[in-house]
Structure formats: structure tokens, C-alpha cells
Design a protein around this motif. Structure first.
Motif, mmCIF file in Angstrom:
data_model
loop_
_atom_site.group_PDB
_atom_site.id
_atom_site.type_symbol
_atom_site.label_atom_id
_atom_site.label_comp_id
_atom_site.label_asym_id
_atom_site.label_seq_id
_atom_site.Cartn_x
_atom_site.Cartn_y
_atom_site.Cartn_z
ATOM 1 N N MET C 1 23.518 47.225 48.520
ATOM 2 C CA MET C 1 24.885 47.757 48.652
ATOM 3 C C MET C 1 25.879 46.621 48.441
ATOM 4 N N ARG C 2 26.772 46.838 47.505
ATOM 5 C CA ARG C 2 27.764 45.797 47.245
ATOM 6 C C ARG C 2 28.681 45.653 48.446
ATOM 7 N N LEU C 3 29.172 44.448 48.630
ATOM 8 C CA LEU C 3 30.070 44.194 49.756
ATOM 9 C C LEU C 3 31.255 45.132 49.725
ATOM 10 N N SER C 4 31.745 45.421 48.526
ATOM 11 C CA SER C 4 32.942 46.266 48.386
ATOM 12 C C SER C 4 32.853 47.514 49.267
ATOM 13 N N ARG C 5 31.662 48.099 49.355
ATOM 14 C CA ARG C 5 31.534 49.322 50.143
ATOM 15 C C ARG C 5 31.993 49.126 51.582
ATOM 16 N N TRP C 6 31.681 47.962 52.087
ATOM 17 C CA TRP C 6 31.915 47.725 53.508
ATOM 18 C C TRP C 6 33.363 47.416 53.827
ATOM 19 N N PHE C 7 34.184 47.293 52.776
ATOM 20 C CA PHE C 7 35.594 46.990 53.025
ATOM 21 C C PHE C 7 36.450 48.246 53.056
ATOM 22 N N THR C 8 35.869 49.366 52.671
ATOM 23 C CA THR C 8 36.625 50.610 52.765
ATOM 24 C C THR C 8 36.818 50.939 54.240
ATOM 25 N N PRO C 9 37.946 51.508 54.590
ATOM 26 C CA PRO C 9 38.234 51.752 56.018
ATOM 27 C C PRO C 9 37.260 52.759 56.629
ATOM 28 N N SER C 10 37.189 52.733 57.946
ATOM 29 C CA SER C 10 36.164 53.489 58.664
ATOM 30 C C SER C 10 36.299 54.995 58.475
ATOM 31 N N THR C 11 37.431 55.439 58.008
ATOM 32 C CA THR C 11 37.576 56.884 57.829
ATOM 33 C C THR C 11 36.654 57.429 56.740
ATOM 34 N N THR C 12 36.036 56.530 55.967
ATOM 35 C CA THR C 12 35.078 57.021 54.973
ATOM 36 C C THR C 12 33.677 57.167 55.581
ATOM 37 N N ALA C 13 33.516 56.703 56.817
ATOM 38 C CA ALA C 13 32.211 56.889 57.473
ATOM 39 C C ALA C 13 31.883 58.369 57.408
ATOM 40 N N SER C 14 30.641 58.704 57.083
ATOM 41 C CA SER C 14 30.427 60.114 56.783
ATOM 42 C C SER C 14 29.035 60.606 57.112
ATOM 43 N N ALA C 15 28.917 61.907 57.229
ATOM 44 C CA ALA C 15 27.655 62.546 57.563
ATOM 45 C C ALA C 15 27.391 63.678 56.599
ATOM 46 N N HIS C 16 26.633 64.688 57.047
ATOM 47 C CA HIS C 16 26.094 65.570 56.047
ATOM 48 C C HIS C 16 25.798 66.993 56.515
ATOM 49 N N CYS C 17 26.434 67.416 57.558
ATOM 50 C CA CYS C 17 26.174 68.787 57.941
ATOM 51 C C CYS C 17 26.740 69.676 56.842
ATOM 52 N N ASP C 18 26.330 70.911 56.839
ATOM 53 C CA ASP C 18 26.632 71.812 55.738
ATOM 54 C C ASP C 18 27.647 72.872 56.188
ATOM 55 N N LEU C 19 28.549 72.472 57.131
ATOM 56 C CA LEU C 19 29.583 73.432 57.519
ATOM 57 C C LEU C 19 30.387 73.790 56.282
ATOM 58 N N PRO C 20 30.836 72.769 55.464
ATOM 59 C CA PRO C 20 30.635 71.335 55.582
ATOM 60 C C PRO C 20 31.795 70.688 56.320
ATOM 61 N N CYS C 21 31.483 69.588 57.053
ATOM 62 C CA CYS C 21 32.545 68.844 57.728
ATOM 63 C C CYS C 21 33.293 67.977 56.729
ATOM 64 N N GLY C 22 32.688 67.723 55.567
ATOM 65 C CA GLY C 22 33.361 66.932 54.533
ATOM 66 C C GLY C 22 33.078 65.444 54.647
ATOM 67 N N LEU C 73 23.443 64.502 49.533
ATOM 68 C CA LEU C 73 24.548 64.005 48.700
ATOM 69 C C LEU C 73 24.543 64.711 47.349
ATOM 70 N N TRP C 74 23.381 64.809 46.742
ATOM 71 C CA TRP C 74 23.259 65.374 45.389
ATOM 72 C C TRP C 74 23.716 66.837 45.359
ATOM 73 N N THR C 75 23.304 67.616 46.350
ATOM 74 C CA THR C 75 23.646 69.038 46.359
ATOM 75 C C THR C 75 25.002 69.318 46.996
ATOM 76 N N ASP C 76 25.289 68.659 48.115
ATOM 77 C CA ASP C 76 26.445 69.068 48.922
ATOM 78 C C ASP C 76 27.717 68.296 48.595
ATOM 79 N N TYR C 77 27.583 67.006 48.272
ATOM 80 C CA TYR C 77 28.793 66.238 47.999
ATOM 81 C C TYR C 77 29.225 66.335 46.536
ATOM 82 N N PHE C 78 28.287 66.088 45.638
ATOM 83 C CA PHE C 78 28.655 66.023 44.223
ATOM 84 C C PHE C 78 28.819 67.420 43.618
ATOM 85 N N LYS C 79 29.912 67.596 42.889
ATOM 86 C CA LYS C 79 30.253 68.889 42.273
ATOM 87 C C LYS C 79 30.127 68.788 40.745
ATOM 88 N N ALA C 80 30.232 69.943 40.093
ATOM 89 C CA ALA C 80 30.106 69.994 38.631
ATOM 90 C C ALA C 80 30.943 68.935 37.900
#
Ligand code: NI
Ligand code: NI
Ligand code: NI
Ligand code: NI
Ligand code: NI
Ligand code: NI
Lengths: 134, 134, 134, 134, 134, 134
Positions: C1-22, C73-80
Motif C-alpha cells: 500500500m502506497r503511503l499516499s493512502r494513509w494520508f487521506t483523512p479518516s473519513t475515508t475509513a470504510s467497511a462493507h455492509c450491504d445496507l449499504p452504509c457507503g 469491493l468488486w460487487t458492492d463498491y465498483f459500478k459500471a
């Protein structure tokens, strides 16, 4: 699922452990999708709110199982040459698993959505059957 | 599983939630038992000890799934009139689930034990098919 | 994982329920892959056979978690539109999940395989980060 | 979670198997807590009763995951010397896991409760980060 | 577990859902710990390597169950006044759950470690019984 | 559960792994059934619809646990000679597990149904106790 599937001998009955045992079968996903369709039909004829709660919870679980069984086929059964021969396969699996998610049978109590899911699974099952014969 | 099972139309494809959706199918147990048989065959042709460890772990899980699918049929699908008509049914299920346990496919790496389990499942499947026709 | 990922603010912390919570985050898959790499390193420095058995069992579970997080991620996050913009995405996910399976970290006790898995996850994480910015 | 956490290099990414692999990370608990907060926000803007049912079910699962991830840190990562140096640690974990239970995010659909949970996790994460540096 | 526990009437039989139903019982953790002790005894009298593999896998699962049942008691049953009255309670639970982990029954095939775990559970059960009488 | 059960010494505390460890105990099923009864009582005194949703979900899980614990006793603990000596045992288990299913505590919020389930479990526990003494 086309009748043809059911005429293949029982040795094609298949599962999905990742030893791998080599046994795979789209029937696992289809059985859960059939269940979803039956759940939706039962809710239509039953207005007990507690029953509806149970139906939504169970439909959620069955939809998750559909996704899981399809993901296993996509990653574990199908190999690079299959994806080359069937370029639509990635999209087919992606759309099928989406149809079992929030924008599909998880989020809806709609027989038509269940039918769309079943149809996608059948399209996958047909390609699966072809690769088995090859 | 006798070939006859595979010629029944796809609407008999079935699952096991306890809504109940009404969809049941001995194929779920059989698929896992087929997997167990395939795992045992693979171990015979592979003497890597880490592979053997993986095979034992996965065989344990698949055996548990066989037991679960059979228990669901025994409790949820079959009703009092079935047990009256088929007095051997209790013993059949009890022996089949034992064959997927410590004294069966969990405790052994033996193709013959897997075959005995498959045979019991087929006997159950045959009675199941008869009750469906009734 | 490139360092760049870790500099994004914590609001990008994310999960994967299929409500979806987003909330989605490739970190979930990466954490499990890091664990796999650490498990392999520990086995190299420990020749107790019982420890090796435990390591193989746990590596199996962690690999399954990697697959699950990536499938979500493949099914729920990524769209057409994402798949149109990043035509390599399907293959990337298919190869990454294969790298956590029988032909990858499940079947091997090899640090290089764990590194290949981590690299694929990082490639996915980079595309994920780009789509978040868009 | 303070920004500082996200600037630590990726080698601190961590998980929680009990081999142990040695990889631990409060981010796992935080991701689920973020999800809970997002679920609550979505329910506020959606008065479909079936959606509410799904949200409650998923919030229950996510809350259980928060509890699990925190319990793992408390038992598996933190050792006697940590509890000596940070005497508040036991209470902090006990209160945080209660905040993800029946008297917390399981029992409520309240953004403020989710915020309290996130704050407790951040306090734990800060101590975790200090012990990593030590 | 002291005999006294078993003389309390059956209405104290308890579980651990987080509704909460209000039913809790240290017996759940103890049953799993008894199982661990029995597994270790069985391995001592059996030198089949496949049996040993199965025993390690199952001991891993039973140990995880012990941890889970204890965590539930610590977070869900015991409240702030209990921790004030029994200041040793946090340490007791932390040590007990560690005894069911990598440095305890997961990492060892040692009857003495299983006994230590059982003893800790009994100490917790005694405090639990006192709080029930209060 | 008759008081007599609770006077047997603690060494009869038992679980259900399929090594088998040899530890079995009807208390596991009973604890979950007690929980179900308590859940139903709580719903009666609480008309918050979200609480009712949670109660139905948790009651579903606890009922499934009752079924599982009973199935394990039926298949793994009881042997052919037991079924010969207690010919009612098959029906008892079949009825008890049905009482924890769709036509029992899963489908109803009725204290009387929970009581019927508890009574069946006690009948099983009594036979279990007799076989232990034998
Ligand atoms: Ni398989
Ligand atoms: Ni069903
Ligand atoms: Ni989510
Ligand atoms: Ni770990
Ligand atoms: Ni409870
Ligand atoms: Ni056991």
C-alpha cells in the motif's frame, strides 16, 4: 436453469471448497435464489408484520449466500482461458452478484428482481455447462 | 444419487431456510458429500503434509455441512405422516449424519466411508422424491 | 500500500455492509494479507509441527477473509462507469482473489506469494483512491 | 481517530488472528463504528419500514464486530505492563464494548451514541499508538 | 466450578444474547473448557497424526468459544458497581481469556494449562454467583 | 429441567465438538431456550417497534442454536442401543427441534410455545441423565 443442466450425470454435482476438491455447481447459487423467490411470494400472502421481519432477515441471508456461491465460481472455477473465450463472463458475474445485493434482492421484495437474478444465474450455468463439456 | 433425481424439473431445486420458503433439496447434502469423496481422492495422490492438513480441515467443514443439510431435512421438511409412512426414516437420518461425523468422514480418510455416506444420502433422496410426487 | 493512502483523512475509513452504509476500504483486505505474510514469517522460524498446523489453519481463514473483502469491493463498491474507465479492474480482482486461494496463499507457505497478493491489493487500492477523489 | 494515526507507515496495518501473527490495528473496530454511524444517518433520511428493518439487523452485526475487534485488542494485544502503565485501559475497553451493545449502538438509532463509541475507540487507538512507538 | 453452583435452581441457567434477555451463565465458558481438557487427554492416548490435526483444529475453536463467552460476561453482564466491588475482576477476565488464547490452550496441548483455565473460570463463576444472590 | 439434573457433579458438564471430546450436556440447548422465553417476556412489556425487530432477530438465532445443540445430541451422543432402549427418542428430538423452528419459537412470540420447548428439552435431559448413570 434450463432442463439440460439436470440431465448431466450426477458426477458433475459440485461444491466449492478451496482445497480445491474440483467439485463446483451453479445449482448452489440457484437453490438460494429459488428460496428468495419463494420468500417474496410468501410475504405477499401474509401481512403479519413479525413474519415480514423474519422474511427480510432470511432474504438477506439467502442473498448473501447467492453472492458467495457466485463469487466462488468466478474466482475458483473459471480460469484465464474461460474469460478469454467468454468475454462477457466478468460482467455477467458482476451484474448477478449486484442483483443479489442492496440494489437487488436484498433491497427489494419484488418477484421481478428475483426472476432477473435467476435468469443471470441460468446464463452463468449455461456457460459453466459448456466449459464442463469442453 | 440415482439418475432419476436429475430428470425432475428445476422447480424442485430447493433450499432450507426456516421461514420456511418451502424449498428443500437433498442435493445440498450430496454436493458436500461428493466434495468429501474428491478430497479423499486428492490426498491419496499427494504426500505434501501441509496439503494433508488443509484436506483434513476442509473435510471437517464439508462433513459438518452434510450433517447440517440432513438435519434440516429431517426436522423441517419431513412431517409426522412421513415418519409414519417411512418408519425407517429416523434411523436412516441418524445413520447418515453419524456417517458424516467422528465415526464417519470426519474421523477417516477412506473412500469407502465417503461412498457409504453417499449411498445413505441417495436413500434419503429417493424417499424425498417420493414424498414430493405424492 | 502506497503511503499516499494513509494520508487521506479518516473519513475515508470504510467497511462493507450491504445496507449499504457507503463505507468501503481496501485496508480491510490489506490487513488480512499483512497477517498472512506475518504468519508465513513465523512458521519459518518455528519447527514445532503443532504450530505449523495452527498456522496453516489460520492462514486459510485469513486468506478467505481477503477474498471476501475483495469480492465485496468488486460487487458492492465498483459500478459500471468504474469498469468502463478501468477496463483492467475485473482481471485485477480476479487475479487478486485467486492469489488468496488454493493457487495462492491458501496453497502455499511462501512469502513471495504473500507479496504478490499485497501488490495486487495495492493496485486495487490505488484505483479505489482515484475513484474516491473523482 | 486523530489524523496522526493515518500518517504512520503501512507496516502498522494490523489484524487479529491468534497465532498470533502480531498484526493488530484499532482501525478494524473503527471502520465498523463508522459504518454504524453511516447506517444511522441513512435511516434518518428513509422512512421505508423494510429498510429500517434491514438497517437494524445490519447495525446489530456491525456492533457485534466492533465488540469483537475491541475484545481481541484487550486480550491479545495488551499485556500486563500496558495495564500497569495505563490503569484506565480496562475501564476504557469495558465502556467502549458496552457502547457497542444493548445500552449503546445495538439498542439505539442515535448518532450521538455512535459518536461516543467512535470517541472511545479513538482514545484506545491513541494508547495503542503510544505502545507501538515504545 | 464448585459444586455449589450446580445446586442453584435451573432458573439461573443463562445465555448471552445482547437483547439482552438477561440470562447469563459461566457454565457456557466452562463447558468449552472441559471439552478442551478432554481433547488434550484424548491426544495423549492417540498417536495418529491426522487425529492430532483434528484435535488441534477443534481445540482452537473451543478456545475461541471460551474467550467469546467470557468476553460477553465481562461486557454485558458485569456493570460498573460490580467492578467497584470486585476490583480484581478486570484482571481475572483478562487473564482467563489470555489462558484460552495463543499463550494458553490454543498454543499448548498441556493438561495443566487447561486446568489453569478451568480454575480462572471457577473464580469468575464464584463472583458471578455472589452478584446473583445480591 | 428437573432439579435432579443440577445435582450431578460438575464433571458431567459437557459440550459437543465432534473430535469427539465426549463432553455433552443438554444444558446448552436449555440455556438458549430459557433465553427465548425471556426474550418473549421482554417484548410483552415493550412496544418500541425497533426493539421488537431486534427481539425477533435474536429469537431466530437462539432458536437455531437450540436446534443445533439438540441435533448434536441426537446424532453424536445417542447410539443405537439408546434408541433401542428409548424408542420414543427419535420422535422426542424431532418434535423438540420442530418446536424451535418455524412452527415453534421462530414463528411465534408466545410464552406457551417456549414452555413446550423447555418441557421437551427436559424430557430429553432426563433420558440423557439416565444413560449417563447406566
Ligand atoms: Ni471443494
Ligand atoms: Ni428456505
Ligand atoms: Ni457497510
Ligand atoms: Ni493475527
Ligand atoms: Ni441473551
Ligand atoms: Ni466435544
Amino acid at each position: 436453469m434450463r432442463l439440460s443442466r439436470w440431465f448431466t450425470p450426477s458426477t458433475t454435482a459440485s461444491a466449492h471448497c478451496d482445497l480445491p476438491c474440483g467439485v463446483y455447481d451453479p445449482a448452489q447459487a440457484r437453490i438460494e435464489a429459488e428460496s428468495i423467490k419463494a420468500i417474496i411470494a410468501k410475504v405477499e400472502g401474509n401481512d403479519d408484520p413479525d413474519f415480514r421481519t423474519r422474511a427480510i432477515v432470511i432474504k438477506e441471508q439467502r442473498s448473501e449466500l447467492v453472492k458467495h456461491h457466485l463469487w466462488v465460481l468466478w474466482t475458483d472455477y473459471f480460469k484465464a482461458p474461460h474469460f478469454e473465450k467468454y468475454p462477457q463472463l466478468h460482467t455477467l458475474f458482476n451484474e448477478a452478484t449486484k442483483l443479489a445485493g442492496a440494489t437487488g434482492t436484498k433491497g427489494a421484495l419484488d418477484a421481478k428482481v428475483a426472476d432477473q437474478l435467476l435468469e443471470k444465474i441460468d446464463q452463468i450455468a449455461e456457460i459453466f455447462a459448456e466449459t464442463k463439456k469442453a
